[in-house]
Write a protein that holds these residues in place. Sequence first.
Motif, PDB file in Angstrom:
ATOM      1  N   ASN A  81       3.601   2.135   2.981  1.00 56.62           N
ATOM      2  CA  ASN A  81       4.238   3.444   3.125  1.00 56.62           C
ATOM      3  C   ASN A  81       3.091   4.450   3.157  1.00 56.62           C
ATOM      4  O   ASN A  81       2.574   4.834   2.109  1.00 56.62           O
ATOM      5  N   PRO A  82       2.669   4.861   4.360  1.00 56.66           N
ATOM      6  CA  PRO A  82       1.529   5.770   4.435  1.00 56.66           C
ATOM      7  C   PRO A  82       1.869   7.198   4.009  1.00 56.66           C
ATOM      8  O   PRO A  82       1.013   8.078   4.019  1.00 56.66           O
ATOM      9  N   ALA A  83       3.158   7.432   3.666  1.00 57.24           N
ATOM     10  CA  ALA A  83       3.632   8.755   3.221  1.00 57.24           C
ATOM     11  C   ALA A  83       3.212   9.833   4.240  1.00 57.24           C
ATOM     12  O   ALA A  83       3.347   9.607   5.439  1.00 57.24           O
ATOM     13  N   LEU A 100       0.838  -1.205   0.000  1.00 58.73           N
ATOM     14  CA  LEU A 100       0.000   0.000   0.000  1.00 58.73           C
ATOM     15  C   LEU A 100       0.872   1.254   0.000  1.00 58.73           C
ATOM     16  O   LEU A 100       1.663   1.470   0.919  1.00 58.73           O
ATOM     17  N   HIS A 101       0.697   2.050  -1.043  1.00 55.69           N
ATOM     18  CA  HIS A 101       1.468   3.294  -1.162  1.00 55.69           C
ATOM     19  C   HIS A 101       0.536   4.481  -0.951  1.00 55.69           C
ATOM     20  O   HIS A 101      -0.517   4.580  -1.599  1.00 55.69           O
ATOM     21  N   GLY A 102       0.951   5.391  -0.099  1.00 55.58           N
ATOM     22  CA  GLY A 102       0.130   6.561   0.222  1.00 55.58           C
ATOM     23  C   GLY A 102       0.315   7.728  -0.735  1.00 55.58           C
ATOM     24  O   GLY A 102       0.868   7.569  -1.827  1.00 55.58           O
ATOM     25  N   PRO A 103      -0.142   8.910  -0.306  1.00 59.50           N
ATOM     26  CA  PRO A 103      -0.210  10.077  -1.181  1.00 59.50           C
ATOM     27  C   PRO A 103       1.141  10.546  -1.716  1.00 59.50           C
ATOM     28  O   PRO A 103       2.148  10.502  -1.010  1.00 59.50           O
ATOM     29  N   ASN A 104       1.113  10.952  -2.960  1.00 64.36           N
ATOM     30  CA  ASN A 104       2.260  11.540  -3.676  1.00 64.36           C
ATOM     31  C   ASN A 104       3.339  10.523  -4.046  1.00 64.36           C
ATOM     32  O   ASN A 104       4.311  10.890  -4.710  1.00 64.36           O
ATOM     33  N   PHE A 133      -0.737  -4.626  -5.451  1.00 63.36           N
ATOM     34  CA  PHE A 133      -0.251  -3.249  -5.287  1.00 63.36           C
ATOM     35  C   PHE A 133      -1.406  -2.259  -5.347  1.00 63.36           C
ATOM     36  O   PHE A 133      -2.254  -2.348  -6.233  1.00 63.36           O
ATOM     37  N   LYS A 134      -1.407  -1.303  -4.416  1.00 61.89           N
ATOM     38  CA  LYS A 134      -2.405  -0.240  -4.437  1.00 61.89           C
ATOM     39  C   LYS A 134      -1.728   1.078  -4.067  1.00 61.89           C
ATOM     40  O   LYS A 134      -0.868   1.106  -3.192  1.00 61.89           O
ATOM     41  N   GLN A 135      -2.143   2.153  -4.739  1.00 56.91           N
ATOM     42  CA  GLN A 135      -1.667   3.490  -4.353  1.00 56.91           C
ATOM     43  C   GLN A 135      -2.868   4.410  -4.327  1.00 56.91           C
ATOM     44  O   GLN A 135      -3.747   4.302  -5.181  1.00 56.91           O
ATOM     45  N   SER A 136      -2.913   5.288  -3.341  1.00 59.01           N
ATOM     46  CA  SER A 136      -3.969   6.296  -3.347  1.00 59.01           C
ATOM     47  C   SER A 136      -3.485   7.579  -2.685  1.00 59.01           C
ATOM     48  O   SER A 136      -2.658   7.555  -1.776  1.00 59.01           O
ATOM     49  N   ASN A 137      -4.056   8.682  -3.179  1.00 62.64           N
ATOM     50  CA  ASN A 137      -3.783   9.982  -2.563  1.00 62.64           C
ATOM     51  C   ASN A 137      -4.875  10.340  -1.559  1.00 62.64           C
ATOM     52  O   ASN A 137      -4.868  11.418  -0.981  1.00 62.64           O
ATOM     53  N   ILE A 138      -5.820   9.419  -1.384  1.00 60.73           N
ATOM     54  CA  ILE A 138      -7.009   9.707  -0.577  1.00 60.73           C
ATOM     55  C   ILE A 138      -7.018   8.829   0.674  1.00 60.73           C
ATOM     56  O   ILE A 138      -6.968   7.591   0.583  1.00 60.73           O
ATOM     57  N   GLU A 139      -7.094   9.455   1.812  1.00 62.66           N
ATOM     58  CA  GLU A 139      -6.997   8.734   3.095  1.00 62.66           C
ATOM     59  C   GLU A 139      -8.049   7.623   3.213  1.00 62.66           C
ATOM     60  O   GLU A 139      -7.736   6.478   3.547  1.00 62.66           O
TER      61      GLU A 139
END
Length: 154
Positions: A85-87, A17-21, A58-64
Amino acid sequence: MSKKSKTSRKKKKILVLHGPNLNMLGKRERKIYGKINLEKINLDLKLLSEELGVVLKFKQSNIEGELVNFIQEAAKNGTSGILINPAAYTHTSVAIRDALLAAKIPAVEVHISNIYQREEFRHKSLTAPVCIGQVTGFGKMSYLLGLMALVNRI
Ligand code: DQA
């Protein structure tokens, strides 16, 4: 164990899980995060996962809230581990922390940069205390080391 039962054993699923940006890696703040992009990190993780005998999603989002939804889905679909990586949400998100707690899936938190060498507001992680461990400051290697540690635990 016979050869057949070995090959037919179901591989454990891990959510990456990849967080914002983090979709901007390679373009954003290259002095801090380097030239590597997310596709390359995911590709190297996939290669490692094949050696380790696990399957990655794999997932990425810019939204909490979307990140919370991915964690909740993982809890329902038999996912064995979360590499996250919650960024920026590392430092702010009670919601992601609560989702990790509720999911009861072992998680490892990773960061490309060393968050403890940076601004003071980055020194605090709300999510690390509910993870089994944290790897920070090794660039792409943080993800690879984090995956190895997670697979070793599950
Ligand atoms: C980061 C560190 C965070 O503080 C920052 O907000 C990011 C990336 C890292 O991987 O180094 O977006 O999680």
